[in-house]
Design an enzyme around this catalytic site. Structure first.
Site, PDB file in Angstrom:
ATOM      1  N   LYS A 269       0.866  -1.261   0.281  1.00 51.09           N
ATOM      2  CA  LYS A 269       0.026  -0.117  -0.099  1.00 51.09           C
ATOM      3  C   LYS A 269       0.964   1.064   0.035  1.00 51.09           C
ATOM      4  O   LYS A 269       1.626   1.489   0.746  1.00 51.09           O
ATOM      5  CB  LYS A 269      -0.646   0.053   1.060  1.00 51.09           C
ATOM      6  CG  LYS A 269      -1.825   1.304   1.368  1.00 51.09           C
ATOM      7  CD  LYS A 269      -2.532   1.180   2.771  1.00 51.09           C
ATOM      8  CE  LYS A 269      -3.321   2.587   2.959  1.00 51.09           C
ATOM      9  NZ  LYS A 269      -4.275   2.664   4.055  1.00 51.09           N
ATOM     10  N   ASP A 274      -2.626  10.151   4.084  1.00 53.57           N
ATOM     11  CA  ASP A 274      -3.859   9.844   4.057  1.00 53.57           C
ATOM     12  C   ASP A 274      -4.656  10.787   5.121  1.00 53.57           C
ATOM     13  O   ASP A 274      -4.392  10.918   6.227  1.00 53.57           O
ATOM     14  CB  ASP A 274      -3.894   8.380   4.586  1.00 53.57           C
ATOM     15  CG  ASP A 274      -5.621   7.728   4.817  1.00 53.57           C
ATOM     16  OD1 ASP A 274      -6.433   8.596   4.301  1.00 53.57           O
ATOM     17  OD2 ASP A 274      -5.732   6.807   5.684  1.00 53.57           O
ATOM     18  N   LYS A 281      -9.984  12.648   8.592  1.00 50.86           N
ATOM     19  CA  LYS A 281      -9.570  12.219   9.854  1.00 50.86           C
ATOM     20  C   LYS A 281      -9.647  13.402  11.078  1.00 50.86           C
ATOM     21  O   LYS A 281      -9.399  14.551  10.546  1.00 50.86           O
ATOM     22  CB  LYS A 281      -8.138  11.578   9.725  1.00 50.86           C
ATOM     23  CG  LYS A 281      -7.994  10.284   9.108  1.00 50.86           C
ATOM     24  CD  LYS A 281      -6.728   9.882   9.100  1.00 50.86           C
ATOM     25  CE  LYS A 281      -6.324   8.457   8.191  1.00 50.86           C
ATOM     26  NZ  LYS A 281      -7.184   7.345   8.928  1.00 50.86           N
ATOM     27  N   ASP A 292       1.692   6.026   5.656  1.00 50.86           N
ATOM     28  CA  ASP A 292       0.815   5.133   5.132  1.00 50.86           C
ATOM     29  C   ASP A 292       1.176   4.589   3.752  1.00 50.86           C
ATOM     30  O   ASP A 292       0.579   3.896   2.975  1.00 50.86           O
ATOM     31  CB  ASP A 292      -0.765   6.146   4.815  1.00 50.86           C
ATOM     32  CG  ASP A 292      -1.900   4.939   5.116  1.00 50.86           C
ATOM     33  OD1 ASP A 292      -1.756   3.981   5.681  1.00 50.86           O
ATOM     34  OD2 ASP A 292      -2.985   5.486   4.566  1.00 50.86           O
ATOM     35  N   ASP A 351     -12.091   7.320   3.846  1.00 49.04           N
ATOM     36  CA  ASP A 351     -11.121   6.755   4.683  1.00 49.04           C
ATOM     37  C   ASP A 351     -10.519   5.522   4.579  1.00 49.04           C
ATOM     38  O   ASP A 351      -9.354   4.975   4.967  1.00 49.04           O
ATOM     39  CB  ASP A 351     -11.125   7.376   6.115  1.00 49.04           C
ATOM     40  CG  ASP A 351      -9.994   7.428   6.722  1.00 49.04           C
ATOM     41  OD1 ASP A 351      -8.630   7.503   6.334  1.00 49.04           O
ATOM     42  OD2 ASP A 351      -9.902   7.657   8.178  1.00 49.04           O
ATOM     43  N   GLU A 353      -9.433   3.897   2.229  1.00 51.11           N
ATOM     44  CA  GLU A 353      -8.902   4.022   0.614  1.00 51.11           C
ATOM     45  C   GLU A 353      -8.042   2.911   0.418  1.00 51.11           C
ATOM     46  O   GLU A 353      -7.825   2.642  -0.791  1.00 51.11           O
ATOM     47  CB  GLU A 353      -8.343   5.382   0.362  1.00 51.11           C
ATOM     48  CG  GLU A 353      -7.007   5.566   1.039  1.00 51.11           C
ATOM     49  CD  GLU A 353      -6.732   5.261   2.698  1.00 51.11           C
ATOM     50  OE1 GLU A 353      -7.750   5.167   3.369  1.00 51.11           O
ATOM     51  OE2 GLU A 353      -5.561   4.959   2.987  1.00 51.11           O
ATOM     52  N   ARG A 355      -7.985  -0.420   0.824  1.00 53.06           N
ATOM     53  CA  ARG A 355      -8.298  -1.608   0.145  1.00 53.06           C
ATOM     54  C   ARG A 355      -8.675  -1.042  -1.186  1.00 53.06           C
ATOM     55  O   ARG A 355      -8.620  -2.105  -2.310  1.00 53.06           O
ATOM     56  CB  ARG A 355      -9.662  -2.085   1.120  1.00 53.06           C
ATOM     57  CG  ARG A 355     -10.778  -1.042   0.943  1.00 53.06           C
ATOM     58  CD  ARG A 355     -11.546  -1.214   2.296  1.00 53.06           C
ATOM     59  NE  ARG A 355     -11.073  -0.918   3.583  1.00 53.06           N
ATOM     60  CZ  ARG A 355     -11.528  -1.440   4.805  1.00 53.06           C
ATOM     61  NH1 ARG A 355     -12.779  -1.851   4.708  1.00 53.06           N
ATOM     62  NH2 ARG A 355     -11.164  -0.808   5.854  1.00 53.06           N
TER      63      ARG A 355
HETATM   64  N1  BES Z   1      -4.440   4.242   6.850  1.00 52.23           N
HETATM   65  C1  BES Z   1      -5.491   4.126   7.703  1.00 52.23           C
HETATM   66  C2  BES Z   1      -5.223   2.925   8.665  1.00 52.23           C
HETATM   67  C3  BES Z   1      -4.144   3.352   9.871  1.00 52.23           C
HETATM   68  C4  BES Z   1      -4.687   3.957  11.024  1.00 52.23           C
HETATM   69  C5  BES Z   1      -2.787   3.054   9.871  1.00 52.23           C
HETATM   70  C6  BES Z   1      -3.752   3.996  12.100  1.00 52.23           C
HETATM   71  C7  BES Z   1      -1.956   3.225  11.027  1.00 52.23           C
HETATM   72  C8  BES Z   1      -2.408   3.913  12.084  1.00 52.23           C
HETATM   73  C9  BES Z   1      -6.531   3.731   7.126  1.00 52.23           C
HETATM   74  O1  BES Z   1      -6.562   4.052   5.450  1.00 52.23           O
HETATM   75  C10 BES Z   1      -7.741   4.132   7.376  1.00 52.23           C
HETATM   76  O2  BES Z   1      -8.253   5.120   7.784  1.00 52.23           O
HETATM   77  N2  BES Z   1      -8.571   2.808   7.904  1.00 52.23           N
HETATM   78  C11 BES Z   1      -9.865   3.250   8.368  1.00 52.23           C
HETATM   79  C12 BES Z   1     -10.820   2.190   8.060  1.00 52.23           C
HETATM   80  C13 BES Z   1     -12.259   2.558   8.451  1.00 52.23           C
HETATM   81  C14 BES Z   1     -12.756   3.812   7.888  1.00 52.23           C
HETATM   82  C15 BES Z   1     -13.031   1.339   7.757  1.00 52.23           C
HETATM   83  C16 BES Z   1      -9.532   2.846  10.262  1.00 52.23           C
HETATM   84  O3  BES Z   1      -9.025   2.192  10.428  1.00 52.23           O
HETATM   85  O4  BES Z   1     -10.287   3.863  10.878  1.00 52.23           O
HETATM   86 ZN    ZN Z   2      -4.826   4.751   4.743  1.00 57.90          ZN
HETATM   87 MN    MN Z   3      -7.622   5.880   5.462  1.00 58.85          MN
END
Ligand code: BES
Ligand code: ZN
Ligand code: MN
Length: 501
Positions: A269, A274, A281, A292, A351, A353, A355
């Protein structure tokens, strides 16, 4: 910090610091006495007085009157023999390297015999020492002004590994060389990740990959905006819609497709920043989201390592690179996109994104007919909530492949722990007006994300997903890392590939 091997004959050259270990309630190794009996006596008297008992991570440094070539000594407690392990060895070496870090000490000599034990052999200890010395001395300080004293102290440091055994030197030299390659690749990944989002964006990340490929003579193809449109990689395109910088799909290819043990695809990824997009966020700690792209950094670095090691494999590394922003023409929650493999996805949360970009890259691996696909991604906060920074979340379709990854994780200290990929979770990512939704319910976030990815993995190809959201970034300094990127995945995947049969 560079390491070099040193043998008994070299012991009369000067050094700034001498390091020896001591097990709890144990004695100093006989090699210390052979080195210098007066010095050995000094050290023993310190222990007799109870100033140091050898507790794990205990340290004591002092000037002594013996071994004049290295008048300062650092004693390291190794803990009790029962609890000793390669992992503990690494930790204690990290402690020692950190103790030397800011000091005006350039040549450090370590008596390796004192750290060896039934649980840690010489051949294993030398590469571990090399790797840890390099990682523990790492700093990301290129944007900091350094004063004169710091510059002096920071001068190149060398760690001399004093080995008294004469046999097996060739193996030791090879071990050092290999460890150096892997540690430097981890540093390369850390540097890419620690660079801020205004420096590393999809274009500059692609340029860095291309440059690495050139220097290692691996094949590199970068798909730009027009290519991605032509290929209909709408997951990658949709996520990047909010950014002024065009997206890229980085493809690195090492080895020969028609020879050997089949193809392995690695997918990382590469979200260079992000923000969450329109589903933005919270601002607290958002700066960490420059990390990220840690999965992409790991994949790119690993391709460099296997080229250096000349592994007899065919490996394709794919890194979709985007920036998840909320300007330009960003995707809206509720948008429905058609992915590369034809499935439609409702983007309920911009968010989620990672996947979306991984989906297209995973689907793209079909053309390589790989024997295995491994993706690595900072995918879910839920994974960090589950494992903290101690384990990589692992899910996949092949128990055999997962067993191999798990073993590589245990051997390198980048441990992976499996979560279930049961069909029972699939309902939550069904779309109302589309095949899929890009988010599941409020729970089991790591699992539902993996269930989503599985929809895009080509049929019947063993696949493992590694969620490094908790392990890619280190909040507080650790024995082998400072606050910032850890470079997780480089050692794990290199070991996995080295063992591939
Ligand atoms: N990049 C984030 C995940 C992340 C969070 C990595 C904290 C490292 C530290 C990812 O893109 C994300 O935002 N995931 C969301 C998914 C949700 C919206 C289903 C998450 O984990 O909150
Ligand atoms: Zn992310
Ligand atoms: Mn995200």
């Amino acid at each position: 910090m560079e390491t070099i091997l040193m043998f008994s004959a070299d012991k009369r050259t000067p050094a700034d610091l001498f390091i020896t270990g001591l097990f709890q309630n144990g004695r100093f190794v006989k090699e210390l006495k052979l080195l210098d009996p007066v010095f050995a006596k000094d050290a023993e008297s310190v222990v007799q007085k109870g100033r140091l008992i050898g507790k794990f991570e205990e340290t004591l440094s002092f000037y002594h009157s013996g071994y004049q070539e290295a008048p300062e000594v650092l004693l390291l407690g190794l803990g009790d023999r029962k609890s000793y392990s390669a992992a503990r060895f690494r930790q204690i070496i990290g402690v020692a390297v950190k103790a030397v870090k800011g000091r005006k000490i350039n040549r450090v000599r370590i008596l390796l015999d004192s750290f060896l034990d039934g649980k840690l052999r010489l051949q294993e200890a030398v590469p571990l020492l090399t790797e840890t010395a390099c990682l523990a001395s790492y700093e990301f300080d290129k944007y900091k002004k350094k004063d004169k004293d710091e510059e002096k102290a920071g001068k190149k440091k060398t760690l001399e590994i004093l080995v008294t055994k004469k046999q097996g030197r060739e193996t030791l030299y090879k071990g050092i060389e290999r460890a150096r390659i892997i540690a430097n690749a981890t540093v390369f990944a850390r540097n890419l990740i620690n660079e801020p989002g205004n420096v590393i964006n999809p274009q500059t990340l692609a340029a860095a990959a291309r440059q690495l490929a050139l220097s290692k003579k691996i094949h590199c193809k970068i798909f730009g905006l027009a290519d991605l449109k032509k290929l209909k990689m709408n997951g990658i395109l949709a996520v990047n819609q909010g950014s002024v910088t065009p997206p890229a799909l980085i493809v690195l290819e090492y080895g020969n497709r028609f020879k050997g043990k089949g193809t392995i695809c690695l997918v990382g990824k590469g979200v260079t920043f992000d923000t969450g997009g329109i589903s933005i966020k919270p601002s607290k700690d958002m700066e960490v989201m420059k990390s990220d792209m840690s999965g992409a950094a790991a994949v790119i670095s690993v391709l460099g390592v296997i080229a250096d090691l000349r592994l007899p494999l065919h490996v394709v590394g794919l890194a979709p690179a985007v920036e998840n922003m909320a300007a330009q023409n960003p995707q809206r929650p509720g948008d429905i996109i058609r992915m590369l493999n034809g499935k439609t996805v409702e983007v309920r949360n911009t968010d989620a994104e990672g996947r979306l970009i991984l989906a297209d890259a995973l689907a793209y691996t079909e053309r390589y007919r790989p024997k295995a696909i491994i993706d690595i991604a900072t995918l879910t906060g839920s994974c960090a909530a589950t494992f903290g920074d101690k384990a990589i979340g692992m899910l996949g379709t092949s128990e055999r492949l997962m067993a191999r990854v798990k073993r590589a994780g245990e051997e390198t200290g980048e441990r992976c722990w499996q979560l279930p990929l049961w069909e029972d979770y699939a309902k939550s990512i069904k779309g109302d007006h589309s095949d899929l939704s890009n988010i599941g319910g409020p729970y089991a976030g790591t699992i539902t994300a993996a269930i989503f990815l599985k929809e895009f993995v080509p049929d019947n190809i063993p696949w493992v997903h590694l969620d490094i959201a908790g392990t890619a970034w280190c909040d507080k300094s650790r024995f082998d890392c400072v606050k910032g990127a850890t470079g997780v995945g480089v050692r794990l995947l290199t070991r996995f590939l080295s063992d591939w049969k």
